[in-house]
Design a protein around this motif. Structure first.
Motif, PDB file in Angstrom:
ATOM      1  N   SER A  80       0.822  -1.205   0.000  1.00 48.93           N
ATOM      2  CA  SER A  80       0.000   0.000   0.000  1.00 48.93           C
ATOM      3  C   SER A  80       0.859   1.259   0.000  1.00 48.93           C
ATOM      4  N   HIS A 119      -8.974   3.494   6.049  1.00 44.69           N
ATOM      5  CA  HIS A 119      -9.933   2.399   6.193  1.00 44.69           C
ATOM      6  C   HIS A 119      -9.308   1.293   7.033  1.00 44.69           C
ATOM      7  N   ASP A 139      -3.309  -3.394   5.797  1.00 44.78           N
ATOM      8  CA  ASP A 139      -2.200  -2.743   5.094  1.00 44.78           C
ATOM      9  C   ASP A 139      -2.272  -1.215   5.162  1.00 44.78           C
ATOM     10  N   HIS A 140      -3.281  -0.701   5.890  1.00 47.51           N
ATOM     11  CA  HIS A 140      -3.389   0.741   6.086  1.00 47.51           C
ATOM     12  C   HIS A 140      -3.402   1.129   7.563  1.00 47.51           C
ATOM     13  N   ASP A 154      -7.986   3.144  -0.451  1.00 42.00           N
ATOM     14  CA  ASP A 154      -8.229   2.110  -1.469  1.00 42.00           C
ATOM     15  C   ASP A 154      -9.495   2.345  -2.291  1.00 42.00           C
ATOM     16  N   HIS A 191      -2.994   2.061  -3.701  1.00 43.05           N
ATOM     17  CA  HIS A 191      -2.016   1.137  -4.291  1.00 43.05           C
ATOM     18  C   HIS A 191      -1.708   1.620  -5.700  1.00 43.05           C
TER      19      HIS A 191
END
Ligand code: ZN
Length: 313
Positions: A30, A77, A81-82, A190, A227
């Motif tokens: 990300s 969110h 990965d965030h 995302d 991404h």
């Protein structure tokens, strides 16, 4: 400012506005962002694990003294990965939508650590390896937001205005985009995957289309996707068209009584043939079926199994 090259590391996309990019942008790789003004700093998202987040924070501190202490963190969110690096900035004010904060607590990182350590046999195991194999989920502690909002929230970083716009449920239940009006920059989280298929975890797809429209209406010069490479609103419009394409093609096949997997296999991807993470397409077909009221298996394990089956041909 011209779009930076798509190389790993910190790139200035405006005066005091940075994007941290992680090619190739596939599962888990990300992007994040940093906004500074004077001594004030705001981080947009942490990364999937402690190593990747730690390396990012080190690079930010080398680039600008304001990043020595991160004052505010915004999580766009709830996907790991965030936000799974949050513990490395645990003293910050951490802001997210209320729906994001709720969703964040649902998937314990330890569960993924166990899954990666002992993946199932076959295509699902291979997909899990591709999704998570590069990351180390051990020792990750969920550090949730300290402050939540619904709708919109305006923050200040020094003299700079940062607007948080809740556009979910779309990709997830609580998606937020970060708009810097004076700089013409939007961090989309995302809501935009650039170069890969998006994946609809939450939906409805119509909300995601509306989120794309909203970003285009903001008319930023620079779009930092969740991404992929830094881009313009052209890519946001392209994603909107992709979502409409899935709605149209999957909707027709739902009406004809096909299963989502058969429908995905039957649809010619056409101009979207070149996108990465092709397996996500079937998850998006499932989302359209669900939006139309069809009773389809759409929980994460079922989606994984269908993605593995579709991806395996
Ligand atoms: Zn992501």
């Amino acid at each position: 400012m011209a779009a930076p090259p798509y190389t790993r590391g910190l790139h200035e996309v405006g005066d005091g506005v940075f994007a941290w990019l992680q090619p190739d942008g596939s599962w888990g790789w990300s992007n994040a962002g940093l906004v500074v003004d004077g001594e004030a700093s705001l981080l947009v998202d942490t990364l999937y694990d402690l190593r990747t987040t730690g390396e990012m924070l080190d690079a930010m501190r080398r680039a600008t003294p304001a990043a020595a202490t991160i004052d505010t963190l915004v999580n766009t969110h709830a996907n790991g990965d965030h936000c799974w690096g949050n513990q490395l900035v645990r003293d910050a004010r951490i802001v997210a939508s209320r729906a994001c904060a709720e969703e964040m607590l649902e998937l314990p990182p330890a569960l993924l650590a166990d899954l990666v350590a002992a993946p199932p046999e076959g295509p699902t195991g291979e997909l899990l390896q591709r999704m998570f194999g590069a990351f180390d989920f051990r020792g990750i502690e969920l550090v949730p937001p300290t402050e939540t909002f619904e709708g919109e929230l305006t923050l200040r970083v020094g003299d700079r205005e940062v607007r948080l716009l809740e556009v979910g449920p779309a990709h997830t239940r609580g998606d937020v985009v970060v708009h810097l009006p004076a700089d013409g920059v939007v961090f989309t989280g995302d809501i935009l995957f650039n170069g890969g298929h998006p994946i609809v975890w939450a939906g409805p797809v119509d909300n995601w289309v509306a989120a794309c429209d909203r970003i285009v209406e903001l008319a930023p010069d620079t779009v930092v996707p969740g991404h992929g490479a830094v881009c313009t609103t052209d890519e946001v419009a392209r994603l909107r068209d992709y979502l409409r394409f899935v709605q149209r093609e999957a909707g027709a096949r739902a009406e004809a009584g096909m299963s989502p997997l058969d429908a995905a296999r039957d649809i010619d991807l056409g101009e979207y043939e070149d996108l990465g993470e092709r397996e996500r397409f079937v998850a998006n077909v499932v989302a359209v079926y669900r939006d139309l009221g069809h009773d389809v298996a759409a929980d994460p394990p079922s989606l994984l199994a269908q993605m593995a089956a579709y991806g395996a041909g």
